[in-house]
Write a protein that holds these residues in place. Structure first.
Motif, PDB file in Angstrom:
ATOM      1  N   TYR A 151       0.798  -1.227   0.000  1.00 46.41           N
ATOM      2  CA  TYR A 151       0.000   0.000   0.000  1.00 46.41           C
ATOM      3  C   TYR A 151       0.833   1.279   0.000  1.00 46.41           C
ATOM      4  O   TYR A 151       0.294   2.370  -0.071  1.00 46.41           O
ATOM      5  CB  TYR A 151      -0.952   0.004   1.209  1.00 46.41           C
ATOM      6  CG  TYR A 151      -1.897  -1.169   1.154  1.00 46.41           C
ATOM      7  CD1 TYR A 151      -3.054  -1.109   0.391  1.00 46.41           C
ATOM      8  CD2 TYR A 151      -1.602  -2.357   1.818  1.00 46.41           C
ATOM      9  CE1 TYR A 151      -3.905  -2.201   0.302  1.00 46.41           C
ATOM     10  CE2 TYR A 151      -2.453  -3.447   1.736  1.00 46.41           C
ATOM     11  CZ  TYR A 151      -3.601  -3.360   0.977  1.00 46.41           C
ATOM     12  OH  TYR A 151      -4.443  -4.436   0.875  1.00 46.41           O
ATOM     13  N   MET A 152       2.142   1.140   0.062  1.00 48.90           N
ATOM     14  CA  MET A 152       3.019   2.310   0.131  1.00 48.90           C
ATOM     15  C   MET A 152       3.149   2.993  -1.227  1.00 48.90           C
ATOM     16  O   MET A 152       2.847   2.419  -2.267  1.00 48.90           O
ATOM     17  CB  MET A 152       4.404   1.913   0.651  1.00 48.90           C
ATOM     18  CG  MET A 152       5.204   1.072  -0.315  1.00 48.90           C
ATOM     19  SD  MET A 152       6.753   0.562   0.460  1.00 48.90           S
ATOM     20  CE  MET A 152       7.685   0.123  -0.981  1.00 48.90           C
ATOM     21  N   ASP A 153       3.624   4.217  -1.186  1.00 47.66           N
ATOM     22  CA  ASP A 153       3.935   4.982  -2.393  1.00 47.66           C
ATOM     23  C   ASP A 153       5.364   4.605  -2.783  1.00 47.66           C
ATOM     24  O   ASP A 153       6.308   4.897  -2.054  1.00 47.66           O
ATOM     25  CB  ASP A 153       3.823   6.481  -2.105  1.00 47.66           C
ATOM     26  CG  ASP A 153       4.148   7.363  -3.291  1.00 47.66           C
ATOM     27  OD1 ASP A 153       4.580   6.836  -4.347  1.00 47.66           O
ATOM     28  OD2 ASP A 153       3.987   8.586  -3.161  1.00 47.66           O
TER      29      ASP A 153
ATOM     30  N   MET B 163       0.572   4.969  14.416  1.00 46.88           N
ATOM     31  CA  MET B 163       0.205   6.307  13.946  1.00 46.88           C
ATOM     32  C   MET B 163      -0.746   7.005  14.917  1.00 46.88           C
ATOM     33  O   MET B 163      -0.767   8.234  14.991  1.00 46.88           O
ATOM     34  CB  MET B 163      -0.426   6.243  12.562  1.00 46.88           C
ATOM     35  CG  MET B 163       0.566   5.975  11.459  1.00 46.88           C
ATOM     36  SD  MET B 163      -0.263   5.860   9.863  1.00 46.88           S
ATOM     37  CE  MET B 163       1.095   6.274   8.769  1.00 46.88           C
ATOM     38  N   LEU B 164      -1.523   6.233  15.657  1.00 52.63           N
ATOM     39  CA  LEU B 164      -2.416   6.825  16.643  1.00 52.63           C
ATOM     40  C   LEU B 164      -1.648   7.384  17.842  1.00 52.63           C
ATOM     41  O   LEU B 164      -2.103   8.320  18.492  1.00 52.63           O
ATOM     42  CB  LEU B 164      -3.433   5.787  17.133  1.00 52.63           C
ATOM     43  CG  LEU B 164      -4.453   5.325  16.087  1.00 52.63           C
ATOM     44  CD1 LEU B 164      -5.296   4.186  16.652  1.00 52.63           C
ATOM     45  CD2 LEU B 164      -5.323   6.475  15.618  1.00 52.63           C
TER      46      LEU B 164
ATOM     47  N   TYR C 211       5.408   8.178   6.902  1.00 49.48           N
ATOM     48  CA  TYR C 211       6.557   7.408   7.357  1.00 49.48           C
ATOM     49  C   TYR C 211       7.387   6.971   6.157  1.00 49.48           C
ATOM     50  O   TYR C 211       6.836   6.389   5.211  1.00 49.48           O
ATOM     51  CB  TYR C 211       6.111   6.150   8.100  1.00 49.48           C
ATOM     52  CG  TYR C 211       5.603   6.390   9.493  1.00 49.48           C
ATOM     53  CD1 TYR C 211       6.356   5.995  10.597  1.00 49.48           C
ATOM     54  CD2 TYR C 211       4.376   6.991   9.716  1.00 49.48           C
ATOM     55  CE1 TYR C 211       5.890   6.197  11.887  1.00 49.48           C
ATOM     56  CE2 TYR C 211       3.901   7.197  11.000  1.00 49.48           C
ATOM     57  CZ  TYR C 211       4.658   6.804  12.077  1.00 49.48           C
ATOM     58  OH  TYR C 211       4.198   7.000  13.354  1.00 49.48           O
ATOM     59  N   PRO C 212       8.690   7.207   6.181  1.00 49.13           N
ATOM     60  CA  PRO C 212       9.546   6.621   5.154  1.00 49.13           C
ATOM     61  C   PRO C 212       9.578   5.097   5.337  1.00 49.13           C
ATOM     62  O   PRO C 212       9.577   4.597   6.461  1.00 49.13           O
ATOM     63  CB  PRO C 212      10.926   7.215   5.434  1.00 49.13           C
ATOM     64  CG  PRO C 212      10.654   8.440   6.246  1.00 49.13           C
ATOM     65  CD  PRO C 212       9.434   8.121   7.049  1.00 49.13           C
TER      66      PRO C 212
ATOM     67  N   GLY D 151      10.192   3.775  -0.306  1.00 49.68           N
ATOM     68  CA  GLY D 151       8.897   4.420  -0.479  1.00 49.68           C
ATOM     69  C   GLY D 151       8.485   5.172   0.765  1.00 49.68           C
ATOM     70  O   GLY D 151       9.277   5.368   1.684  1.00 49.68           O
ATOM     71  N   THR D 152       7.214   5.588   0.761  1.00 47.29           N
ATOM     72  CA  THR D 152       6.618   6.212   1.940  1.00 47.29           C
ATOM     73  C   THR D 152       5.220   5.646   2.111  1.00 47.29           C
ATOM     74  O   THR D 152       4.621   5.118   1.178  1.00 47.29           O
ATOM     75  CB  THR D 152       6.509   7.752   1.810  1.00 47.29           C
ATOM     76  OG1 THR D 152       5.726   8.080   0.665  1.00 47.29           O
ATOM     77  CG2 THR D 152       7.871   8.412   1.750  1.00 47.29           C
ATOM     78  N   ILE D 153       4.709   5.780   3.308  1.00 47.32           N
ATOM     79  CA  ILE D 153       3.318   5.400   3.568  1.00 47.32           C
ATOM     80  C   ILE D 153       2.717   6.443   4.504  1.00 47.32           C
ATOM     81  O   ILE D 153       3.383   6.906   5.433  1.00 47.32           O
ATOM     82  CB  ILE D 153       3.198   3.962   4.130  1.00 47.32           C
ATOM     83  CG1 ILE D 153       1.739   3.527   4.131  1.00 47.32           C
ATOM     84  CG2 ILE D 153       3.867   3.825   5.477  1.00 47.32           C
ATOM     85  CD1 ILE D 153       1.546   2.026   4.162  1.00 47.32           C
ATOM     86  N   CYS D 154       1.484   6.841   4.210  1.00 50.98           N
ATOM     87  CA  CYS D 154       0.833   7.876   5.013  1.00 50.98           C
ATOM     88  C   CYS D 154      -0.447   7.321   5.635  1.00 50.98           C
ATOM     89  O   CYS D 154      -0.881   6.208   5.327  1.00 50.98           O
ATOM     90  CB  CYS D 154       0.546   9.108   4.170  1.00 50.98           C
ATOM     91  SG  CYS D 154      -0.698   8.861   2.896  1.00 50.98           S
ATOM     92  N   ARG D 155      -1.062   8.116   6.486  1.00 54.47           N
ATOM     93  CA  ARG D 155      -2.284   7.695   7.165  1.00 54.47           C
ATOM     94  C   ARG D 155      -3.368   7.298   6.168  1.00 54.47           C
ATOM     95  O   ARG D 155      -4.088   6.337   6.376  1.00 54.47           O
ATOM     96  CB  ARG D 155      -2.800   8.816   8.060  1.00 54.47           C
ATOM     97  CG  ARG D 155      -1.963   9.037   9.284  1.00 54.47           C
ATOM     98  CD  ARG D 155      -2.557  10.135  10.116  1.00 54.47           C
ATOM     99  NE  ARG D 155      -1.685  10.429  11.234  1.00 54.47           N
ATOM    100  CZ  ARG D 155      -1.853  11.437  12.063  1.00 54.47           C
ATOM    101  NH1 ARG D 155      -2.868  12.263  11.893  1.00 54.47           N
ATOM    102  NH2 ARG D 155      -1.018  11.637  13.048  1.00 54.47           N
TER     103      ARG D 155
END
Length: 138
Positions: free
Chosen positions: A9-11, A97-98, A105-106, A116-120
């Motif tokens: 699911y990451m970018d 993240m909570l 997050y890298p 990559g990165t992943i966000c909320r």
């Protein structure tokens, strides 16, 4: 649930910055990509910091006040960065993240290289997709 991994699911092509990049160029990169933060990497693609949109905004205000270049990314970036691995659990990341403030997050491999990165929003999408696939048969 353990099958929900960050790598799915990451970018894979996040906005990135280099330490020698001027703050004005970093601001332009944020504007073009509509991202709120991004990893700072060295020439070997190793993660060395993180730059947020708010870090840049503060310096851009100073830049306009003094009407001159004030800082480079190296001056602004956070050097202590929370990271995740591609094989980490989405559920565990969501729980983290909570508790912690970062929205992005890298994602680094075991050698510290950025992958990559992943966000909320990515985590929310992963959980939503998982829940929707589970309800289809009911």
């Amino acid at each position: 649930m353990e099958s929900l991994q960050v790598q799915d699911y990451m970018d894979h092509y996040p906005v990135t910055f280099t330490p020698e990049m001027v703050v004005e160029e970093a601001a332009l990169r944020f504007l073009k990509t509509k991202q709120i933060g991004g990893p700072v990497i060295d020439q070997s693609n190793r993660l060395i910091g993180f730059l947020s949109e708010s870090d840049v905004l503060a310096k851009m205000i100073e830049t306009i006040y003094y009407n001159e270049h004030i800082a480079d990314v190296n001056d602004l970036m956070r050097k202590e960065v929370l990271t995740v691995k591609p094989y980490d659990s989405i559920i565990e990341l969501g729980q983290q993240m909570l508790k912690n403030k970062p929205k992005v997050y890298p994602v680094v491999d075991d050698g510290g290289n950025l992958v990559g990165t992943i966000c909320r929003n990515d985590v929310l999408r992963a959980i939503d997709l998982h829940l929707r696939s589970g309800f289809k048969g009911k």
